[in-house]
Design an enzyme around this catalytic site. Structure first.
Site, PDB file in Angstrom:
ATOM      1  N   HIS A  83       1.060  -1.300  -0.060  1.00 29.71           N
ATOM      2  CA  HIS A  83       0.023  -0.003  -0.090  1.00 29.71           C
ATOM      3  C   HIS A  83       0.925   1.346  -0.054  1.00 29.71           C
ATOM      4  O   HIS A  83       2.183   1.308   0.475  1.00 29.71           O
ATOM      5  CB  HIS A  83      -0.658  -0.154   1.317  1.00 29.71           C
ATOM      6  CG  HIS A  83      -1.981   0.994   1.524  1.00 29.71           C
ATOM      7  ND1 HIS A  83      -1.696   2.121   1.857  1.00 29.71           N
ATOM      8  CD2 HIS A  83      -3.349   0.675   1.369  1.00 29.71           C
ATOM      9  CE1 HIS A  83      -2.863   2.765   1.681  1.00 29.71           C
ATOM     10  NE2 HIS A  83      -3.903   1.914   1.418  1.00 29.71           N
ATOM     11  N   ASP A 102       2.283  -5.271   8.146  1.00 30.46           N
ATOM     12  CA  ASP A 102       1.000  -4.373   8.044  1.00 30.46           C
ATOM     13  C   ASP A 102      -0.210  -5.502   8.035  1.00 30.46           C
ATOM     14  O   ASP A 102      -0.319  -6.018   6.815  1.00 30.46           O
ATOM     15  CB  ASP A 102       1.120  -3.646   6.575  1.00 30.46           C
ATOM     16  CG  ASP A 102      -0.291  -3.141   6.230  1.00 30.46           C
ATOM     17  OD1 ASP A 102      -1.100  -2.850   6.770  1.00 30.46           O
ATOM     18  OD2 ASP A 102      -0.108  -2.278   5.131  1.00 30.46           O
ATOM     19  N   GLN A 115      -5.258  -5.444   6.160  1.00 30.71           N
ATOM     20  CA  GLN A 115      -6.077  -6.015   5.314  1.00 30.71           C
ATOM     21  C   GLN A 115      -6.031  -7.556   5.870  1.00 30.71           C
ATOM     22  O   GLN A 115      -7.128  -8.237   5.041  1.00 30.71           O
ATOM     23  CB  GLN A 115      -5.536  -6.077   4.015  1.00 30.71           C
ATOM     24  CG  GLN A 115      -6.482  -6.291   2.911  1.00 30.71           C
ATOM     25  CD  GLN A 115      -7.540  -5.403   2.852  1.00 30.71           C
ATOM     26  OE1 GLN A 115      -8.724  -5.598   2.766  1.00 30.71           O
ATOM     27  NE2 GLN A 115      -7.177  -3.804   2.999  1.00 30.71           N
ATOM     28  N   LYS A 164     -11.412  -1.715   9.812  1.00 29.53           N
ATOM     29  CA  LYS A 164     -11.583  -2.545   8.862  1.00 29.53           C
ATOM     30  C   LYS A 164     -12.235  -3.671   9.270  1.00 29.53           C
ATOM     31  O   LYS A 164     -12.113  -4.722   8.819  1.00 29.53           O
ATOM     32  CB  LYS A 164     -10.238  -2.552   7.934  1.00 29.53           C
ATOM     33  CG  LYS A 164      -9.746  -1.713   7.228  1.00 29.53           C
ATOM     34  CD  LYS A 164      -8.704  -1.953   6.101  1.00 29.53           C
ATOM     35  CE  LYS A 164      -8.521  -0.632   5.288  1.00 29.53           C
ATOM     36  NZ  LYS A 164      -7.131  -0.649   4.658  1.00 29.53           N
ATOM     37  N   CYS A 223      -4.630   2.349  -3.979  1.00 27.32           N
ATOM     38  CA  CYS A 223      -3.219   3.114  -3.131  1.00 27.32           C
ATOM     39  C   CYS A 223      -2.009   1.886  -3.393  1.00 27.32           C
ATOM     40  O   CYS A 223      -1.212   1.832  -2.473  1.00 27.32           O
ATOM     41  CB  CYS A 223      -3.458   3.051  -1.736  1.00 27.32           C
ATOM     42  SG  CYS A 223      -4.641   4.349  -1.209  1.00 27.32           S
TER      43      CYS A 223
HETATM   44  C1  LIG Z   1      -6.214   0.198   4.402  1.00 30.45           C
HETATM   45  C2  LIG Z   1      -4.691  -0.151   4.448  1.00 30.45           C
HETATM   46  C3  LIG Z   1      -3.868   0.824   5.002  1.00 30.45           C
HETATM   47  C4  LIG Z   1      -4.142   2.002   5.461  1.00 30.45           C
HETATM   48  O1  LIG Z   1      -4.827   2.096   6.592  1.00 30.45           O
HETATM   49  P1  LIG Z   1      -5.443   3.403   7.436  1.00 30.45           P
HETATM   50  O2  LIG Z   1      -6.647   3.092   8.215  1.00 30.45           O
HETATM   51  O3  LIG Z   1      -5.799   4.084   6.051  1.00 30.45           O
HETATM   52  O4  LIG Z   1      -4.197   3.864   7.845  1.00 30.45           O
HETATM   53  C5  LIG Z   1      -2.672   0.117   4.951  1.00 30.45           C
HETATM   54  N1  LIG Z   1      -2.055  -0.971   4.548  1.00 30.45           N
HETATM   55  C6  LIG Z   1      -3.050  -1.613   3.976  1.00 30.45           C
HETATM   56  C7  LIG Z   1      -2.691  -3.220   3.385  1.00 30.45           C
HETATM   57  C8  LIG Z   1      -4.452  -1.302   4.098  1.00 30.45           C
HETATM   58  O5  LIG Z   1      -5.339  -2.254   3.400  1.00 30.45           O
END
Ligand SMILES: *Cc1c(COP(=O)(O)O)cnc(C)c1O
Length: 422
Positions: free
Chosen positions: A140, A217, A220, A243, A380
């Site tokens: 991302h 990260d 997701q 999420k 993104c």
């Molecule tokens: C949504 C997402 C982000 C960003 O999350 P925020 O809540 O906007 O800070 C970063 N990495 C991944 C893989 C995402 O899906």
């Protein structure tokens, strides 16, 4: 051609799943699912951007502002103590959910992006010129920019694990990139653009062999998978509440205690200090060192309630049900002429696709007219789109509150859109 690699281990036969999983009951928990859009029942397939909010989480937010809204920590009055208790209880729920060893290893953030920036900014004081940072090609943007900024500041070098046509990472190249110069590895647990589930256990193990720290990260992954940070032996893990059925503006940075001790604080302000004089300030211990200022108190409490809600359904049941949706959706979409799906390895319930000769935005706009919410564009994750040499994709991302009937609506809406745009 059908691709059966989508099927990964499914422990539940359908009958058992029906007993564990009452879709009608679950859908009734989400008031927004009752609304219409452009005169059509809402079909919400943009779950990878943000999830919808169950009534228990909405109630927790209303309850906070109706009955115990107060600033937390050091307050002598009852309201402040109630709010502090609820906020710190939420931290323990988060600790338990991620299986952190200690509750102060769970730092409240405003979301994934914030968590990544805390770590990136901290490493700017730990890196030397010539040190190396490895990121994956599936990242991302929020996971690329902070590392570029960090490399500019420190003269460290950014290396990229390339991806393959099927949406997986080239792990053999990753191994070649690793060396004693590697100080930090960043990778998402699940790609938001394609849904690829990355082999993070292996990525972490290999990084540790050369003494590098790893930040995963999990933004997701967390809607679909319950991560165990101790079993993964990961150094940092970040996620966003919005999420995972929680509110926006709150998230978590998990860090191993030794790493959180090593990192300097991110922001100066109230709550993160122990003593302040104009000569010298000493910082508070964990977790407060990274929690300057008044946090999103209500959001943190509601995040805890959202995790309770998801755990009450159970991640095994969620995974099994979403796999069924993914298989069904993949099969139905592949029947549409000219439709190509990107990312065909083991993945979460995300289908990223294009129709030959049609711009993804145009499909998205027509789907919206028919009540179907999908995301279009580069998600993104521009480098992935560049890899496939496309402007973007249409992404339908499913949640445990979606149904096969909704997928049927999606399919007929796409067919209509394709006919109109041909
Ligand atoms: C949504 C997402 C982000 C960003 O999350 P925020 O809540 O906007 O800070 C970063 N990495 C991944 C893989 C995402 O899906």
């Amino acid at each position: 051609m059908r691709d059966t690699r989508f099927i990964y281990i499914n422990y539940f036969c359908s009958t058992k799943l029906d007993k564990m999983f009452s879709i009608d009951k679950i859908r009734a928990d989400f008031p927004i699912l009752q609304r219409t859009v452009n005169g059509k029942p809402l079909v919400y397939f943009d779950n990878a951007a943000t999830s919808q909010t169950p009534q228990v989480v909405i109630d927790a937010i209303v309850d906070y502002y109706s009955s115990y809204n107060a600033n937390i920590h050091r307050g002598v009055h009852s309201l402040s103590q109630e709010a502090t208790d609820a906020y710190e209880k939420a931290r323990i729920k988060i600790q338990q959910h991620f299986n952190a060893e200690k509750s102060y290893e769970a730092i409240f953030t405003s979301g994934t992006t914030h968590g990544i920036n805390i770590v990136a900014s901290g490493f700017s004081e730990l890196l030397l010129a010539g040190d190396e940072i490895i990121v994956s090609a599936l990242e991302h943007n929020s996971n690329i920019v902070p590392w570029q900024m960090l490399c500019e500041k420190t003269d460290a070098v950014l290396k990229v694990i390339p991806m393959s046509e099927d949406g997986s990472l080239q792990l053999d190249v990753y191994e070649e990139l690793l060396s004693e110069k590697t100080k930090l590895v960043f990778c998402n647990h699940v790609s938001n653009a394609l849904g690829t589930i990355n082999p993070i256990q292996e990525i972490i193990r290999k990084a540790h062999q050369v003494g590098a720290a790893v930040l995963i990260d999990g933004a997701q992954a967390c809607p679909h998978i319950k991560p165990d940070v101790q079993a993964l032996d990961v150094d940092f893990y970040v996620a966003s509440a919005h999420k995972i059925c929680g509110p926006t503006g709150v998230g978590i940075l998990y860090g191993k205690e030794e790493w959180l001790q090593k990192l300097p604080p991110y922001q100066g302000g109230g709550e993160m200090i122990e003593t302040v004089t104009f000569q010298k300030t000493s910082y508070a211990g964990l977790p407060h060192k990274f929690e300057a200022g008044t946090p999103n108190i209500c959001g943190g409490i509601a995040f805890g309630v959202a995790l309770d809600y998801m755990n009450s359904i159970g991640f095994d049941a969620i995974t099994a049900y979403e796999n069924e949706l993914l298989l069904y959706g993949t099969e139905k979409l592949q029947e549409i002429a000219g439709l190509k799906i990107y990312g065909t390895v083991s993945k979460t319930a995300v289908i990223s696709f294009n129709i030959e000769g049609v711009h993804p935005y145009d499909i998205g706009a027509i789907l919206d007219k028919l009540g179907v919410a999908v995301r279009t564009g580069h998600h993104c994750a521009q480098p992935i789109m560049d890899f496939y040499n496309i402007p973007g994709t249409v992404r339908a991302s499913f949640s445990f509150y979606n149904t096969k009937q909704e997928i049927d609506i999606l399919v007929s809406a796409i067919k209509r859109a394709a006919k109109m745009l041909a």
